[in-house]
Enzyme design. Structure first.
Site, PDB file in Angstrom:
ATOM      1  N   GLU A 192      53.936  36.993  50.254  1.00  0.00           N
ATOM      2  CA  GLU A 192      52.512  37.331  50.437  1.00  0.00           C
ATOM      3  C   GLU A 192      51.813  36.866  49.173  1.00  0.00           C
ATOM      4  O   GLU A 192      51.900  37.508  48.132  1.00  0.00           O
ATOM      5  CB  GLU A 192      52.340  38.842  50.616  1.00  0.00           C
ATOM      6  CG  GLU A 192      53.023  39.420  51.838  1.00  0.00           C
ATOM      7  CD  GLU A 192      52.296  39.114  53.142  1.00  0.00           C
ATOM      8  OE1 GLU A 192      51.275  38.383  53.118  1.00  0.00           O
ATOM      9  OE2 GLU A 192      52.750  39.589  54.188  1.00  0.00           O
ATOM     10  N   GLY A 210      52.402  38.359  45.235  1.00  0.00           N
ATOM     11  CA  GLY A 210      51.842  37.976  43.948  1.00  0.00           C
ATOM     12  C   GLY A 210      51.177  36.624  44.079  1.00  0.00           C
ATOM     13  O   GLY A 210      50.741  36.239  45.173  1.00  0.00           O
ATOM     14  N   SER A 211      51.140  35.891  42.988  1.00  0.00           N
ATOM     15  CA  SER A 211      50.385  34.640  42.992  1.00  0.00           C
ATOM     16  C   SER A 211      51.163  33.511  43.670  1.00  0.00           C
ATOM     17  O   SER A 211      52.399  33.539  43.755  1.00  0.00           O
ATOM     18  CB  SER A 211      50.061  34.253  41.553  1.00  0.00           C
ATOM     19  OG  SER A 211      51.266  33.998  40.866  1.00  0.00           O
ATOM     20  N   THR A 212      50.438  32.500  44.096  1.00  0.00           N
ATOM     21  CA  THR A 212      51.066  31.343  44.741  1.00  0.00           C
ATOM     22  C   THR A 212      51.986  30.629  43.752  1.00  0.00           C
ATOM     23  O   THR A 212      53.066  30.168  44.123  1.00  0.00           O
ATOM     24  CB  THR A 212      49.977  30.394  45.286  1.00  0.00           C
ATOM     25  OG1 THR A 212      49.151  31.146  46.183  1.00  0.00           O
ATOM     26  CG2 THR A 212      50.571  29.222  46.040  1.00  0.00           C
ATOM     27  N   ALA A 213      51.585  30.579  42.481  1.00  0.00           N
ATOM     28  CA  ALA A 213      52.404  29.889  41.477  1.00  0.00           C
ATOM     29  C   ALA A 213      53.782  30.548  41.365  1.00  0.00           C
ATOM     30  O   ALA A 213      54.815  29.861  41.357  1.00  0.00           O
ATOM     31  CB  ALA A 213      51.689  29.903  40.134  1.00  0.00           C
ATOM     32  N   THR A 214      53.815  31.886  41.297  1.00  0.00           N
ATOM     33  CA  THR A 214      55.110  32.570  41.198  1.00  0.00           C
ATOM     34  C   THR A 214      55.874  32.430  42.517  1.00  0.00           C
ATOM     35  O   THR A 214      57.100  32.278  42.519  1.00  0.00           O
ATOM     36  CB  THR A 214      54.909  34.057  40.841  1.00  0.00           C
ATOM     37  OG1 THR A 214      54.057  34.149  39.715  1.00  0.00           O
ATOM     38  CG2 THR A 214      56.224  34.728  40.517  1.00  0.00           C
ATOM     39  N   GLY A 215      55.168  32.460  43.620  1.00  0.00           N
ATOM     40  CA  GLY A 215      55.810  32.271  44.927  1.00  0.00           C
ATOM     41  C   GLY A 215      56.594  30.971  44.977  1.00  0.00           C
ATOM     42  O   GLY A 215      57.716  30.917  45.484  1.00  0.00           O
ATOM     43  N   CYS A 232      44.061  41.042  47.638  1.00  0.00           N
ATOM     44  CA  CYS A 232      44.475  39.723  48.132  1.00  0.00           C
ATOM     45  C   CYS A 232      43.600  39.280  49.284  1.00  0.00           C
ATOM     46  O   CYS A 232      43.068  38.184  49.285  1.00  0.00           O
ATOM     47  CB  CYS A 232      45.939  39.761  48.542  1.00  0.00           C
ATOM     48  SG  CYS A 232      46.326  41.115  49.643  1.00  0.00           S
TER      49      CYS A 232
HETATM   50  P1  NAD Z   1      52.017  37.327  39.626  1.00  0.00           P
HETATM   51  O1  NAD Z   1      52.581  36.250  40.501  1.00  0.00           O
HETATM   52  O2  NAD Z   1      51.576  36.957  38.261  1.00  0.00           O
HETATM   53  O3  NAD Z   1      53.060  38.505  39.443  1.00  0.00           O
HETATM   54  C1  NAD Z   1      53.627  39.188  40.543  1.00  0.00           C
HETATM   55  C2  NAD Z   1      54.997  39.707  40.165  1.00  0.00           C
HETATM   56  O4  NAD Z   1      55.910  38.617  39.990  1.00  0.00           O
HETATM   57  C3  NAD Z   1      55.034  40.500  38.869  1.00  0.00           C
HETATM   58  O5  NAD Z   1      55.867  41.630  39.074  1.00  0.00           O
HETATM   59  C4  NAD Z   1      55.681  39.535  37.890  1.00  0.00           C
HETATM   60  O6  NAD Z   1      56.371  40.164  36.846  1.00  0.00           O
HETATM   61  C5  NAD Z   1      56.641  38.817  38.785  1.00  0.00           C
HETATM   62  N1  NAD Z   1      57.068  37.494  38.310  1.00  0.00           N
HETATM   63  C6  NAD Z   1      56.432  36.670  37.466  1.00  0.00           C
HETATM   64  N2  NAD Z   1      57.122  35.508  37.314  1.00  0.00           N
HETATM   65  C7  NAD Z   1      58.216  35.621  38.088  1.00  0.00           C
HETATM   66  C8  NAD Z   1      59.309  34.744  38.391  1.00  0.00           C
HETATM   67  N3  NAD Z   1      59.408  33.530  37.853  1.00  0.00           N
HETATM   68  N4  NAD Z   1      60.222  35.184  39.288  1.00  0.00           N
HETATM   69  C9  NAD Z   1      60.109  36.380  39.862  1.00  0.00           C
HETATM   70  N5  NAD Z   1      59.122  37.258  39.604  1.00  0.00           N
HETATM   71  C10 NAD Z   1      58.188  36.879  38.722  1.00  0.00           C
HETATM   72  O7  NAD Z   1      50.823  37.968  40.477  1.00  0.00           O
HETATM   73  P2  NAD Z   1      49.785  39.097  40.011  1.00  0.00           P
HETATM   74  O8  NAD Z   1      48.807  38.458  39.071  1.00  0.00           O
HETATM   75  O9  NAD Z   1      50.503  40.330  39.625  1.00  0.00           O
HETATM   76  O10 NAD Z   1      49.053  39.418  41.399  1.00  0.00           O
HETATM   77  C11 NAD Z   1      47.840  38.849  41.772  1.00  0.00           C
HETATM   78  C12 NAD Z   1      48.068  37.806  42.853  1.00  0.00           C
HETATM   79  O11 NAD Z   1      48.772  38.409  43.939  1.00  0.00           O
HETATM   80  C13 NAD Z   1      46.784  37.291  43.459  1.00  0.00           C
HETATM   81  O12 NAD Z   1      46.878  35.894  43.649  1.00  0.00           O
HETATM   82  C14 NAD Z   1      46.713  37.977  44.810  1.00  0.00           C
HETATM   83  O13 NAD Z   1      45.972  37.292  45.798  1.00  0.00           O
HETATM   84  C15 NAD Z   1      48.148  38.082  45.171  1.00  0.00           C
HETATM   85  N6  NAD Z   1      48.354  39.158  46.130  1.00  0.00           N
HETATM   86  C16 NAD Z   1      48.713  38.824  47.403  1.00  0.00           C
HETATM   87  C17 NAD Z   1      48.874  39.830  48.369  1.00  0.00           C
HETATM   88  C18 NAD Z   1      49.240  39.499  49.784  1.00  0.00           C
HETATM   89  O14 NAD Z   1      49.569  40.406  50.541  1.00  0.00           O
HETATM   90  N7  NAD Z   1      49.213  38.238  50.170  1.00  0.00           N
HETATM   91  C19 NAD Z   1      48.692  41.154  47.994  1.00  0.00           C
HETATM   92  C20 NAD Z   1      48.338  41.452  46.683  1.00  0.00           C
HETATM   93  C21 NAD Z   1      48.196  40.438  45.755  1.00  0.00           C
END
Ligand code: NAD
Length: 474
Positions: free
Chosen positions: A249, A227-232, A283
């Site tokens: 990722e 997911g996003s870097t912020a959530t990571g 991504c």
């Molecule tokens: P996101 O971080 O908003 O959400 C991802 C998941 O995290 C969702 O299921 C969400 O409910 C969950 N989440 C949100 N807050 C959380 C928390 N505090 N603790 C745990 N889980 C939480 O990301 P998104 O908008 O769904 O995805 C898009 C992003 O993902 C883009 O930045 C994209 O580049 C990245 N991405 C990376 C890869 C990779 O392999 N590196 C692959 C696909 C997408």
């Protein structure tokens, strides 16, 4: 399967996983905005229950051994294939990606392929020393319960990337799909659970609070997060509590460098798909293209020609290969970045506006020339059908530009192979493709550096990432 049979199967799958009328949350079709079904909204208490069940099931699953688990992964792949068209249709409607092209059918096919490849991998014990000083052997064991958290762009495939190696190594999995695309993921898990033993793979559909609890749960030993870097970053913080191992990722902003030796006509189609796969919501898509001055105009013209010929529209129609943005916030990001680029003097060569006649979330495939570093459209991940093209005259400047951002998922170099390989080694990214962009393979490790996260997925390295090493010494 005929269209009608796939349609009936799709409705049956939705019925299996959706919340009843009056409960849950409406999930719209990304293209038409009609309601597809209602996503269950599981609570934190239900998540806790799921983790407890997965924990109880784990020792028995691990005890089955590699051969039996692999056979069950292959059976799960067969089950997905038996429902492939229905899953692809549901994915297409919920996520927006067309059935055709490198989109929904391709994604479902990749899920089966990843399961089979993981079933076939071997991770043999490694004898490290065996001499007069002693004997030491390195083996890999299951970690326990894996918490898998996924995004909305490739929801099925990324789910399988997390599930397949985890199950193969004897872990059980609790997976929380993105709140934007829960139905297709829950449907796929339900299909897999036709053949898997109870509680080794549990889907929990909920919001960020449920995700946060899964990541911080004391009985979750490993978190696979995409997911996003912020959530990571938040997940890293919560791992201070449960010491969960992490594979992260995260976001990317992949650069492509086109050398003077590249042939603009020959690369145009591949550059296009590198950038616009899944309507740019990928991504490791190409998100900024640096082109040498000597061929800049030709590359821009060749790309514009490909873009203008590529049909966008409702994903259930076979002729379309580009679809809508999946959700309104992402649509707004794309609109803002294009407007900002225009106001700062970049040149919109083609596209540049919402495609309102197709639906609320469609944005025309857009090529932005004369973009420069520092513009938001270059520096931020667009995650949509937009590619900025930047001119350079010294390749050293292009390498510096590629490396100047705080993310490093993928990159590509286009042109004469040996020269391209030499430049590739100097780019700060987990993968650098030569004369292509974004292709992944279940045997080849994939992961990012810098703000794109850490850890790798796929292949034997991916198995090690969901296992704990144990040394038997003596
Ligand atoms: P996101 O971080 O908003 O959400 C991802 C998941 O995290 C969702 O299921 C969400 O409910 C969950 N989440 C949100 N807050 C959380 C928390 N505090 N603790 C745990 N889980 C939480 O990301 P998104 O908008 O769904 O995805 C898009 C992003 O993902 C883009 O930045 C994209 O580049 C990245 N991405 C990376 C890869 C990779 O392999 N590196 C692959 C696909 C997408």
């Amino acid at each position: 399967m005929s269209d009608t049979a796939a349609d009936t199967d799709e409705r049956a799958l939705i019925e299996r996983v959706a919340a009843p009328e009056g409960e849950g949350r409406e999930i719209p079709d990304a293209a038409t905005r009609e309601v597809i079904g209602r996503a269950p909204e599981h609570t934190v208490a239900e998540l806790d229950d799921a983790v407890a069940r997965a924990k109880a099931a784990q020792p028995g699953w691990e005890a089955r051994g590699h051969e039996e688990r692999s056979a069950l992964l292959r059976a799960a792949a067969d089950a997905i294939e038996a429902h492939a068209e229905a899953l692809a249709r549901l994915l297409s409607r919920e996520q927006g990606k067309p059935l055709n092209g490198p989109n929904a059918r391709f994604e479902v096919g990749a899920c089966a392929a990843w399961l089979r490849t993981n079933a076939a991998l071997t991770l043999e014990p490694e004898v490290l020393i065996d001499d007069e000083s002693g004997r030491a052997e390195l083996t890999y064991k299951a970690i326990g319960v894996v918490g898998a958290i996924g995004p909305w762009n490739w929801p099925l495939m990324i789910g399988i990337w997390q599930i397949a190696p985890s199950l193969r190594m004897g872990n059980t999995v609790v997976l929380k799909p993105s709140e934007y695309t829960p139905l297709s993921v829950l449907a796929m898990l339900s299909v897999m659970n036709e053949v898997l033993p109870a509680d080794v793979l549990i889907g929990v559909s909920g919001d960020r609070e449920v995700g946060a609890r899964l990541a911080s749960h004391p009985d979750v030993a490993k978190v696979m997060f995409t997911g996003s870097t912020a959530t990571g970053r938040k997940i890293i913080e919560s791992s201070a509590g449960n010491l969960a191992r992490l594979t992260l990722e995260l976001g990317g902003n992949d650069a492509g460098i086109v050398l003077p030796s590249a042939d603009p006509q020959a690369i145009a189609q591949d550059v296009f798909w590198g950038a616009f796969i899944n309507t740019g919501q990928t991504c490791a898509a190409l998100k900024r293209l640096y082109v040498h001055d000597s061929i800049y105009d030709d590359v821009v013209a060749a790309l514009a020609e490909v873009i203008e010929k590529t049909p966008m529209g409702n994903g259930l129609r076979e002729d379309n290969v580009l679809g809508p943005l999946q959700n309104k916030p992402q649509f707004d990001v794309v609109s803002r970045l294009v407007e900002d680029a225009r106001s700062r003097g970049a040149r919109v060569v083609t596209g540049g506006a919402p495609a309102a006649e197709l639906g609320d979330l469609f944005f025309q495939a857009t090529l932005v020339a004369d973009a420069v570093d520092g513009m938001a459209i270059v520096d931020e991940e667009q995650f949509g059908p937009v590619l900025p093209v930047i001119r350079y005259s010294d390749v050293e400047d292009a390498v510096a530009s590629a490396n100047r951002l705080d993310v490093g998922l993928g990159a590509s170099v286009w042109g004469e192979r040996e020269q391209a390989r030499e430049i590739a080694r100097r780019i700060e990214a987990g993968t650098v493709w030569i004369n292509s962009h974004g292709g992944v393979h279940p045997m080849v490790p994939f992961g990012g550096v810098k703000g794109s996260g850490y850890g790798v997925e796929f292949g034997v390295e991916g198995l090690k990432a969901v296992a704990v090493p144990q040394v038997i010494n003596g």
